[in-house]
Each structure stands twice: as structure tokens, then as C-alpha cells.
Write a protein that holds these residues in place. Structure first.
Motif, short mmCIF file in Angstrom:
data_model
loop_
_atom_site.label_atom_id
_atom_site.label_comp_id
_atom_site.label_asym_id
_atom_site.label_seq_id
_atom_site.Cartn_x
_atom_site.Cartn_y
_atom_site.Cartn_z
N GLN A 97 0.82 -1.21 0.00
CA GLN A 97 0.00 0.00 0.00
C GLN A 97 0.86 1.27 0.00
O GLN A 97 0.58 2.21 -0.73
N SER A 136 -3.69 -9.02 -14.49
CA SER A 136 -4.12 -9.58 -13.21
C SER A 136 -3.63 -11.02 -13.02
O SER A 136 -4.38 -11.88 -12.60
N PRO A 196 -1.03 -10.12 7.81
CA PRO A 196 -1.62 -9.31 6.74
C PRO A 196 -1.77 -10.16 5.46
O PRO A 196 -0.84 -10.85 5.06
N ARG A 234 -16.00 -13.17 -3.03
CA ARG A 234 -16.85 -11.99 -3.01
C ARG A 234 -18.25 -12.25 -2.44
O ARG A 234 -18.73 -11.45 -1.62
N HIS A 244 -15.02 -7.19 4.64
CA HIS A 244 -14.60 -6.91 3.26
C HIS A 244 -13.09 -6.95 3.07
O HIS A 244 -12.62 -7.26 1.98
N HIS A 247 -11.80 -10.07 1.43
CA HIS A 247 -12.26 -10.45 0.08
C HIS A 247 -11.11 -10.42 -0.93
O HIS A 247 -10.53 -9.37 -1.19
N GLY A 249 -9.97 -11.22 -4.96
CA GLY A 249 -10.59 -11.34 -6.27
C GLY A 249 -10.32 -10.07 -7.04
O GLY A 249 -9.59 -9.20 -6.57
N GLN A 250 -10.90 -9.98 -8.22
CA GLN A 250 -10.62 -8.84 -9.06
C GLN A 250 -10.93 -7.51 -8.38
O GLN A 250 -10.16 -6.57 -8.47
N THR A 251 -12.06 -7.42 -7.68
CA THR A 251 -12.39 -6.15 -7.04
C THR A 251 -11.94 -6.12 -5.59
O THR A 251 -12.07 -5.12 -4.92
N GLY A 252 -11.43 -7.22 -5.08
CA GLY A 252 -10.94 -7.22 -3.71
C GLY A 252 -9.42 -7.12 -3.70
O GLY A 252 -8.84 -6.36 -4.46
N ILE A 253 -8.81 -7.91 -2.85
CA ILE A 253 -7.37 -7.87 -2.71
C ILE A 253 -6.75 -8.90 -3.66
O ILE A 253 -7.30 -9.98 -3.85
N GLN A 254 -5.61 -8.55 -4.27
CA GLN A 254 -4.88 -9.51 -5.08
C GLN A 254 -3.76 -10.09 -4.22
O GLN A 254 -3.00 -9.34 -3.62
N ALA A 273 -8.77 -13.88 -10.87
CA ALA A 273 -7.98 -12.68 -11.14
C ALA A 273 -7.26 -12.19 -9.89
O ALA A 273 -6.25 -11.51 -9.98
#
Lengths: 321, 247
Positions: A97, A136, A196, A234, A244, A247, A249-254, A273
Motif C-alpha cells: 500500500q 491480473s 496481513p 466476493r 470486506h 475479500h 478477487g478482481q475487485t478485492g485484494i490480489q 484474477a
């Protein structure tokens, strides 16, 4: 000319992902025949000079308490001071981050080409090309940096931490502070006592097949036995079975762990992804036709409520507890 | 108040990823193009929600790309952008793209610049930070909640192992991810209105790219899944320990 590595800390502890970036920078310096130095901001629990044991000659330390919250602009100014003092040619960050917030600013300020998310040391045999993960996790790109100064962020879990000895580094204080930061942190909520997710070497993840939040105990036991982080799909996060921030996935954490254990997750492309970069994937599902098995290295078909506790038991046997 | 929303074009998640010309170019044949989901679902929709509360807000979309990007820009206008600027250039260098956006931003005096967390093709997470630096603005990355006060914004963002609530003076650059807003579908009225909304095409400022993609590689094909009987977890543990060496 030198390599400078930004080393991130939280509550005085140096992050694992930052130590990976540190070892990457030290190995790169050796490869191109130069020295490696580190820059650390904020208070450290240990002595900054101890970073010498990872192979850096010098540590630039911005000690001000004001660095304990991350303001990208204030961090940029402090790191720039270290870049100038060390005459750095390559600046290395973790792709975590903090690295994602600060590295692009440093690159823009120095007009330096940026490769974000490197997975291997640069190929310097003919220019300077860095391999990174793209689409991704579905492919890699080799990206040449053509500017004289270069910035790299290193994907977590893609480079091994190496202690090179017991040398101590020379410590030089930075003048910079974050007193004039334009971003003021009002509240900070940290998840205590958990690994983490982005740094975890092993991730245990649950999906709709878990049937409800009350059943998560068996996954917690499995995660505990492996010192793993917990994650979820998700639909699980959307149904508020799990928070959350778990989570993936593509919209969550990679994530890019060494081992990803998916329990009761069918393996939709959007989920893949977020987990494609895992080195080894184990899939446990009652449906032998679940698409996840196509991406998996090991698969088990059956009732997860019977399989997971047995797996935990066998892991405990292996670890002798 | 003026909001600038950066829009990127990416292959749809389900598109087949393949390369051509000896693995030096991405094969665009049969690729379905979409607005990068982080740009559309989170930053654009949040900007639209802010405008719904305060009609004096204007939303400008900015995109770096060729004429083949116009359909996705029209879709963003249909969702609720007021106008769009397309910088007529193609590049996969983050500095080039950020510097082009910064040039447009300088001319518009925006109070707020939104980007998505990252694009789903190059995953760099770099444009927001670079634009912020080039404009000397504060940058809040990975926002999960975003609220406006009169001259400041209150933003919840993801930090290592947790979250933080920040207050930042405007103007500022913010990168958005899940939590900031929810995906929307454009309605017929929006689609009709988008046809006549201004889409300005400008030529790029001369800026040198600092990186170049030399080649692509697909990951080595998986050996195929090895199935382990549900009754033999000792075997799975042995494989993970001795063969895969991950535990």
C-alpha cells in the motif's frame, strides 16, 4: 551511483514485504556493481543500523514521529532527500500500500521510468528490462526502462529475504519531517494479531460452500495450524459473513502467496484474477466440475466439513504439535 | 466544484489473453473492451453520487487513447459524466499517460481528481500518484469511502493491515476501490443524452515515454490438477510438504 531501497515500517516493526524489497535491492546492487542503501521513516523498535545485516551500507533515517502516519507527499520529500544524498540511480519499493502511494510520486518527480509489480531481478545484459505480472496474473511483461534513473516496486512474495551477515550499517539522519502534511489522519484501525493478507505466505480462503459465518471455526483452525491468513470470496463478503478486507478477487485484494487453499469456492474468473499469482493452489470442493479445479495444482472432491478438520489434524502431525 | 475522472480502457475480465508478433504485442483480436472496472464502478459512480447531492458539480472524463476508445467514453457519459476529453495517443508507459492527464488537469482547475485503484491489465497503481506529484497535490490512495465537506474531503483508505480515516484539503487526487460506490447500469435516458454530450479530442503534449514493453510471456502451463482422495489428507500434506515444498 547506487541503489536506494525504501523500507516501510508499522508500529516500529519492519514489514516482511519491505525486507523482500530490501533483499531485491541489495541483489540488484551486487548485479550492477554498486552499493545499496536504505531509507526508513518513522520510529523503529530496533536499531536502524541493524539493517546492515541485509547488506545495505547506509541507512537514511527520518526519525520524526510525524512519519508514523503515511502522507505520500511528506514521504516523497523525505525519500527525495535520501535519493539526493545517496546519488541513487535505482530506487526500490515494495508493491504494498505504501509503495503504491509513494513510488509513482518519486518516479514522476525524478522523471524516472517506473515498473510497478516486479517479479524478478532486472535483466541488465542488454539495457534494463524488468519482468512484471500483467493482466491480473494471467501473463508477464518484460518492460525496459529507458530513463537514466529507474523506480521499481517489487510484488510481495516474489523475492526471498536474505540476511547476508551481521554487519551494521552507517546511519545518517534526514532533516525532513512531515510537519506540514496536507493529509491529517483522524482515526486508524489496525487488525490486530493477524497475518496481513498481502504478505501472507499461506492463505486459507472460504466461499459459499461454507454455508454460513458460524462454520468458519474449521477454517480458522486450519489457518492457525499453517500460520496462514484468512480470506474469502466476493459472495461471502457481500453477504457479510466475513469482513470486506478479507475479500480476494478482481475487485478485492490480489494475493500472491506460496500456497492458496480454496475451500468451497467454485473459482469464477473474477476470483481467479485475485489469486492467479499464487505459486501452488489447493482446491477443496464437493462439485468435481467446479471450474477452480482447472487452475488448481491439487484437488480434493468431497464434503469440506469432513475434509478440512482432517487436513488440519494431518498438518498438526507434520508440525509435531 | 469540478471533478476530473480518469478513465482507462481494458480488456474484459473474461477476454482471452494472447500475444502476437513473436510475443511482442498484445493480440487484440476478439477482445471485448470495457471501462476499467475500478474507474467505472468506484470513481465514476462516486463522482455521479456527489453530483446527485450537489447539482453545481460538473464531471469531466479524461482518457488517453485512440478513436477506438470512443464507445467506452460514451458509456461513461451515459452513466453520468458531463463532458469528456480524449487525448489522442496510445502508450503503455505510466509516466507518459500521467503527464498527459496532468496537462489537461492544469487547464481545468479541478477540485478533485479521481482514478481507479489500478487498471486490470497493467496493474501498476501508478497514475494517481504521478498525476498528484506533477500537480503538486496531496494523494490519497486505495480509498474505500469518500465524503465531501466544503473545502476538505474525508476519506477512508486501506493501509498496511488496516484502514485509516483521513481529512485532506482540496484540491486532491484520490484513487478509489471497492467500498467507495457500487456498480451502476446506464439507463436509456443516459444513453440518449450521452450522444450529444461534448467529447473533445486533443493532441498529446510532446512527452517522452520512459519505459517500453519488450515482450510478453504466458505463465508455464499447469501440469494439471493432481486429485487426492477425500479420505487421504495425510497424502495431501505429504505432497504439499515433499513435492510442492510449501509447508
Amino acid at each position: 551511483m547506487s541503489v536506494l531501497i525504501f523500507v516501510d515500517q508499522a508500529e516500529g516493526q519492519i514489514r516482511k514485504a519491505s525486507l523482500e524489497a530490501l533483499s531485491y535491492g541489495v541483489a540488484l546492487a551486487k548485479q550492477i556493481g554498486t552499493t545499496a542503501n536504505a531509507v526508513v521513516l518513522g520510529n523503529l523498535a530496533k536499531n536502524a543500523a541493524d539493517l546492515g545485516s541485509y547488506g545495505v551500507s547506509k541507512v537514511y533515517h527520518g526519525e520524526s514521529d510525524t512519519f508514523n502516519t503515511m502522507d505520500a507527499q511528506a514521504y516523497t520529500n523525505a525519500i527525495m532527500e535520501a535519493v539526493q544524498k545517496s546519488n541513487a540511480e535505482v530506487i526500490v519499493f515494495s508493491h504494498n500500500q505504501t509503495g503504491r502511494a509513494v513510488a509513482p510520486r518519486i518516479a514522476a518527480k525524478l522523471k524516472a521510468g517506473l515498473v510497478a509489480g516486479a517479479v524478478a531481478l532486472p535483466d541488465t545484459s542488454n539495457g534494463f528490462a524488468v519482468r512484471k505480472s500483467v493482466f491480473s496474473g494471467k501473463a508477464f511483461a518484460n518492460v525496459a526502462i529507458t530513463s537514466p534513473v529507474k523506480v521499481i516496486t517489487v510484488n510481495p512474495n516474489s523475492f526471498r529475504i536474505a540476511e547476508t551477515g551481521s554487519e551494521t550499517a552507517q546511519v545518517e539522519k534526514l532533516d525532513a519531517t512531515a510537519d506540514n502534511a496536507k493529509v491529517k489522519a483522524a482515526t486508524v484501525n489496525k487488525v490486530q494479531g493477524e497475518v496481513p493478507l498481502t504478505e501472507a505466505e499461506i492463505v486459507v480462503s472460504g466461499g459459499r460452500g461454507m454455508k454460513g459465518p458460524e462454520n468458519w471455526g474449521i477454517l480458522e483452525d486450519l489457518a492457525h495450524s499453517l500460520h496462514a491468513a484468512l480470506a474469502c470470496s466476493r459472495p461471502v463478503a457481500d453477504a457479510h459473513w466475513r469482513p470486506h478486507h478479507e475479500h480476494v478477487g478482481q475487485t478485492g485484494i490480489q494475493v500472491s502467496p506460496n500456497l492458496y487453499i480454496a475451500v468451497g469456492i467454485s473459482g469464477a474468473i473474477q476470483h481467479l484474477a485475485g489469486v492467479n499469482r499464487s505459486k501452488v493452489m489447493v482446491v477443496i470442493n464437493k462439485d468435481a466440475e467446479a471450474p477452480f479445479f482447472k487452475a488448481a495444482d491439487y484437488g480434493v472432491v468431497g464434503d469440506l466439513f469432513e475434509i478440512v478438520p482432517k487436513l488440519t489434524e494431518e498438518i498438526k502431525k507434520l508440525k509435531g504439535v | 466544484m469540478k471533478i476530473l475522472v480518469c478513465i482507462s480502457k481494458t480488456p474484459d475480465t473474461t477476454s482471452k489473453i494472447a500475444f502476437k508478433e513473436n510475443n511482442t504485442k498484445f493480440d487484440e483480436a476478439s477482445v471485448q473492451w470495457i471501462i476499467n472496472p475500478y474507474d467505472e464502478w468506484y470513481s465514476l459512480v462516486r463522482a455521479i453520487e456527489l453530483k446527485e447531492k450537489d447539482a453545481s458539480i460538473t464531471i469531466t472524463l479524461v482518457h488517453v487513447g485512440g478513436a477506438d476508445s470512443d464507445p467506452i467514453i460514451r458509456k461513461a457519459l451515459a452513466l453520468g459524466g458531463d463532458e469528456a476529453v480524449r487525448i489522442n495517443a496510445q502508450s503503455d508507459d505510466t509516466y507518459f499517460v500521467a503527464a498527459q492527464i496532468a496537462e489537461v488537469a492544469k487547464q481545468g482547475n479541478y477540485d478533485l481528481i479521481f482514478t481507479g485503484k489500478e487498471t486490470i491489465d497493467y496493474n501498476a497503481s501508478a497514475i494517481g500518484g504521478m498525476v498528484a506529484e506533477l500537480l503538486d497535490l496531496p494523494y490519497i490512495s486505495l480509498a474505500t469511502k469518500f465524503e465531501l465537506n466544503s473545502t476538505t474531503a474525508v476519506v477512508t483508505r486501506e493501509i498496511e493491515g488496516g484502514e485509516e480515516v483521513d481529512e485532506v484539503a482540496l484540491p486532491a487526487v484520490v484513487s478509489c476501490q471497492k467500498g467507495v460506490a457500487e456498480q451502476r447500469i446506464p439507463n436509456m435516458r443516459g444513453i440518449m443524452a450521452a450522444r450529444t454530450k461534448p467529447l473533445k479530442v486533443v493532441e498529446p503534449t510532446p512527452i517522452e515515454a520512459l519505459t517500453k514493453i519488450v515482450s510478453y510471456e504466458l505463465p508455464p502451463a499447469k501440469a494439471g490438477v493432481k486429485m487426492v482422495p477425500a479420505t487421504d489428507m495425510a497424502e495431501l500434506v505429504r505432497l504439499l510438504h515433499e513435492e510442492a515444498r510449501v509447508i
